[in-house]
Design an enzyme around this catalytic site. Sequence first.
Site, PDB file in Angstrom:
ATOM      1  N   HIS A  22       9.244   7.021   8.044  1.00  0.00           N
ATOM      2  CA  HIS A  22       9.847   7.113   6.713  1.00  0.00           C
ATOM      3  C   HIS A  22      11.308   7.507   6.898  1.00  0.00           C
ATOM      4  O   HIS A  22      11.654   8.250   7.813  1.00  0.00           O
ATOM      5  CB  HIS A  22       9.104   8.148   5.859  1.00  0.00           C
TER       6      HIS A  22
ATOM      7  N   ASN B 220       9.336   4.400   3.216  1.00  0.00           N
ATOM      8  CA  ASN B 220       9.207   3.903   4.586  1.00  0.00           C
ATOM      9  C   ASN B 220      10.545   3.295   5.016  1.00  0.00           C
ATOM     10  O   ASN B 220      11.392   2.987   4.182  1.00  0.00           O
ATOM     11  CB  ASN B 220       8.161   2.781   4.629  1.00  0.00           C
TER      12      ASN B 220
ATOM     13  N   HIS C 134       5.061   4.494  12.718  1.00  0.00           N
ATOM     14  CA  HIS C 134       5.233   4.427  11.255  1.00  0.00           C
ATOM     15  C   HIS C 134       6.263   5.482  10.866  1.00  0.00           C
ATOM     16  O   HIS C 134       6.028   6.671  11.056  1.00  0.00           O
ATOM     17  CB  HIS C 134       3.861   4.714  10.632  1.00  0.00           C
TER      18      HIS C 134
ATOM     19  N   CYS D 158       4.191   9.546  -0.206  1.00  0.00           N
ATOM     20  CA  CYS D 158       2.803   9.981  -0.136  1.00  0.00           C
ATOM     21  C   CYS D 158       2.539  10.894  -1.323  1.00  0.00           C
ATOM     22  O   CYS D 158       3.239  11.890  -1.515  1.00  0.00           O
ATOM     23  CB  CYS D 158       2.534  10.716   1.179  1.00  0.00           C
TER      24      CYS D 158
ATOM     25  N   ARG E  45       0.838  -1.203   0.000  1.00  0.00           N
ATOM     26  CA  ARG E  45       0.000   0.000   0.000  1.00  0.00           C
ATOM     27  C   ARG E  45       0.876   1.258   0.000  1.00  0.00           C
ATOM     28  O   ARG E  45       1.125   1.840  -1.051  1.00  0.00           O
ATOM     29  CB  ARG E  45      -0.971  -0.034   1.208  1.00  0.00           C
ATOM     30  N   ASP E  46       1.399   1.630   1.160  1.00  0.00           N
ATOM     31  CA  ASP E  46       2.256   2.821   1.228  1.00  0.00           C
ATOM     32  C   ASP E  46       3.422   2.673   0.255  1.00  0.00           C
ATOM     33  O   ASP E  46       3.825   3.629  -0.417  1.00  0.00           O
ATOM     34  CB  ASP E  46       2.783   2.991   2.666  1.00  0.00           C
TER      35      ASP E  46
END
Length: 307
Positions: free
Chosen positions: A212, A252, A210, A243, A12-13
């Site tokens: 990055h 990430n 989370h 993003c 996803r990300d």
Amino acid sequence: MRPVEVVEVGARDGLQNEREIIGTDGKLGLIARLMAAGVRRIEVASFVNPARVPQMADGEAVIAALPDLPGMRYIGLCLNKRGVLRALATREGGARGVDEAGCVLVASDTFGLKNQGQTIEEGIRENREMLKLAREGGLVPQVTISAAFGCPFEGHVPPATVARLAGEMADAGAVEIAIADTIGVGVPAQVADLVGRVREAAPGIRLRAHFHNTRGTGIANAWSAYEAGVDVLDSSLGGLGGCPFAPRATGNIATEDLVYLMDRSGVGTGIDLEALIAVNQWFEPVLGRPMPSLAARAGNWTGAPAA
Ligand code: MG
């Protein structure tokens, strides 16, 4: 050492920011290989407008084809009630579907409006309804507070704001709250401070973090979060990610780098690093470019003499 749970967000990300579309089969191949390497919790899709995030347009098709392995938990990311309704719809007719609604509350008005059309206060109201919808429909209701360490537009984000949002979300029934450094500006001292404030505002709630690695502090931040008592960490295979609505946001923290860090520190993750590096090597040609993970490039190091 207590174990840590790794949530793989690569599908996803990791992919949402890629220019070349990765097909449904590529995503499913990635997810199946990650599972074989020991990953048990995966963010598989986001229920967003396909016109705005084309990489996620096949979310429902990916979910319909997911393997039903016991113990697996699949997360669908939801930015509004419509997203939660789509997450619930994946379970209709007895389909396996997703297990968790990963809701998102942005800690800045400007970024919130750009990312999902909500100010902070609108986001609080929307997430209250989203968490309720998810819970009533049998999905695990959890929430990520994004831009918790800084906003790409407004700059500094007051930690007191993040703590207040965590308290609101705990009150709204979230069973897990994540703090996300969406644009990779955080540093370890800030992580320790913010985890402490969030825990105070949302006592007893499971915390996730989370990070990055945009400025090279991601893996240090992950360790700081672990030391501060966080039990769940997000990461993405190869260090993919970004993003679409945050300028200059990059990958990430890499799952390979995180598992190496934890292995060598005596912290269990349940994930096999060698297998993960093999997944990386399989995926690079699918993606069509090298990925930033350092441990995958250098290889594992166990302390055993070279053969
Ligand atoms: Mg992210």
